[in-house]
Design an enzyme around this catalytic site. Structure first.
Site, short mmCIF file in Angstrom:
data_model
loop_
_atom_site.label_atom_id
_atom_site.label_comp_id
_atom_site.label_asym_id
_atom_site.label_seq_id
_atom_site.Cartn_x
_atom_site.Cartn_y
_atom_site.Cartn_z
N LYS A 10 17.85 103.84 44.34
CA LYS A 10 19.08 104.53 43.98
C LYS A 10 18.77 106.01 43.87
CE LYS A 10 22.72 104.61 40.56
NZ LYS A 10 23.31 103.91 39.42
N ARG A 41 32.07 108.14 38.71
CA ARG A 41 31.87 108.66 37.34
C ARG A 41 33.20 109.07 36.73
NH1 ARG A 41 26.36 112.19 38.47
NH2 ARG A 41 25.05 110.37 38.95
N LYS A 45 21.29 102.77 47.76
CA LYS A 45 22.50 103.45 47.33
C LYS A 45 22.27 104.95 47.23
CE LYS A 45 25.35 103.37 43.24
NZ LYS A 45 25.39 102.92 41.88
N TYR A 92 34.46 99.61 48.58
CA TYR A 92 35.82 99.65 48.03
C TYR A 92 36.85 99.31 49.11
CZ TYR A 92 33.23 101.90 44.32
OH TYR A 92 32.31 102.15 43.34
#
Ligand code: PBG
Length: 328
Positions: free
Chosen positions: A201, A211, A255, A319
């Protein structure tokens, strides 16, 4: 490797028709390839827009029935739950992470009761949705403490597993946490829980909208560079993966996604472990806004997802998951 030469070799021959392009297609996307992230909020019968993520919402738990049903109907194998904790429940130590009635715990119970094993549930293990400073662990002099944080993450993992979570996904980047969590879960008899390590990550600039969604953006006064990886590095990612496999990870995550395809490929070639890609919030919003503003067309989404398969990913957190699964 390269055989033949022009004019006997003409690579355009197989590109001429749709049917022959289909015949030589090297990669495929299917609904099996997706993990669908869901944001949670407190309250009743409500869904809330996220300013920086067009068409993505945060849902109250009573809304999850319909949403998860849609994921199952579209043959998506797993969802990932992310809480947007109200500010008044956040504190310096992220205590809300260990509350068995926090948003994530309630959501797991709700979904498992209703849908049993028709869909997998994955939960992040990290403190950022719960800390007043927005960091993934316990903070001292602006430094995230490693070993002390792991002690909390162990408990957070156990709690989520006890609620019914299938896949524990530590996204905190503390050294040694996979082994410690694995041992802790074993001690309590949860030998079969899957650990999906966010092994690689990066301290990325593409997490902004996420965030914003979980409310850690405003509280975060510094960056996460003292625990998340430096995006200039590649070799180091191999060391991260090697460690996590040794410590008991079943799958590893890279990621963000698209800027890190080289990393996915190198892991796949070196370790033969399932590698998952996370097409993060910033990538989502860039593509979505591009489509909304007619700068690119909708097929750019498929293109962005197919490249993960080409790079060697087994699955993708995205998403776009439901929209794309509907099309496939
Ligand atoms: C935090 C976490 C982050 C994301 C998933 N888990 C953000 C961060 O590290 O600050 C980002 C996901 C996204 O941007 O879509 N543990």
């Amino acid at each position: 490797m390269i055989t033949g030469k022009f004019p006997s070799l003409r690579l355009r021959r197989t590109r001429k028709f749709t049917w022959s392009r289909r015949l030589v297609q090297e990669n495929n996307l299917s609904t099996n390839d997706f993990i669908y992230p869901i944001f949670l909020i407190e309250g009743k019968n409500n869904k809330q827009a996220i300013k920086s993520m067009p068409d993505i919402y945060k849902y109250t738990i009573d809304k999850l029935g319909a949403l998860v049903d849609k994921a199952i109907k579209n043959k998506i194998p797993m969802i990932a739950l992310f809480p947007s904790t109200p500010k008044k429940k956040k504190d310096y130590h992220g205590n809300e992470a260990l509350n068995e009635n926090n948003l994530v715990c309630k959501a797991i119970r709700f979904i498992k009761k209703r849908f049993k094993n028709d869909i997998g549930i994955m939960c992040d293990v990290a403190l950022d949705p719960y800390t007043s400073h927005g960091h993934d662990g316990l903070l001292k002099n602006d430094y995230v403490l490693n070993d002390k944080t792991i002690e909390v993450l162990k408990k957070q993992s156990l709690l989520q597993v006890q609620m019914g979570c299938d896949v524990i996904a530590p996204s905190d980047m503390m050294d040694g946490r996979i082994g410690k969590i694995r041992k802790f879960l074993d001690k309590y008899g949860y030998h079969d829980v899957q650990l999906l390590s966010y092994a690689v990550k990066y301290a990325s600039n593409f997490y902004g909208p996420f965030r914003d969604a979980i409310g850690s953006k405003k509280s975060l006064t510094s960056n996460k560079k003292n625990y998340q990886m430096d995006f200039t590095n590649s070799n180091e990612s191999m060391r991260e993966v090697a460690l996590d496999i040794k410590e008991g990870a079943d799958m590893v995550m890279v990621k963000p996604g698209m800027p890190y395809l080289d990393i996915i490929r190198t892991i796949k070639d070196n370790f033969k472990i399932p590698v998952l890609a996370y097409q993060v919030s910033g990538e989502y919003s860039l593509i979505k806004n591009g489509i909304k503003n007619k700068l690119i067309n909708e097929d750019a989404v498929i293109e962005s997802l197919m490249c993960f398969k080409r790079a060697g990913a087994s699955a993708i957190v995205s998403y776009f998951a439901i929209d794309i699964a509907k099309k496939l």
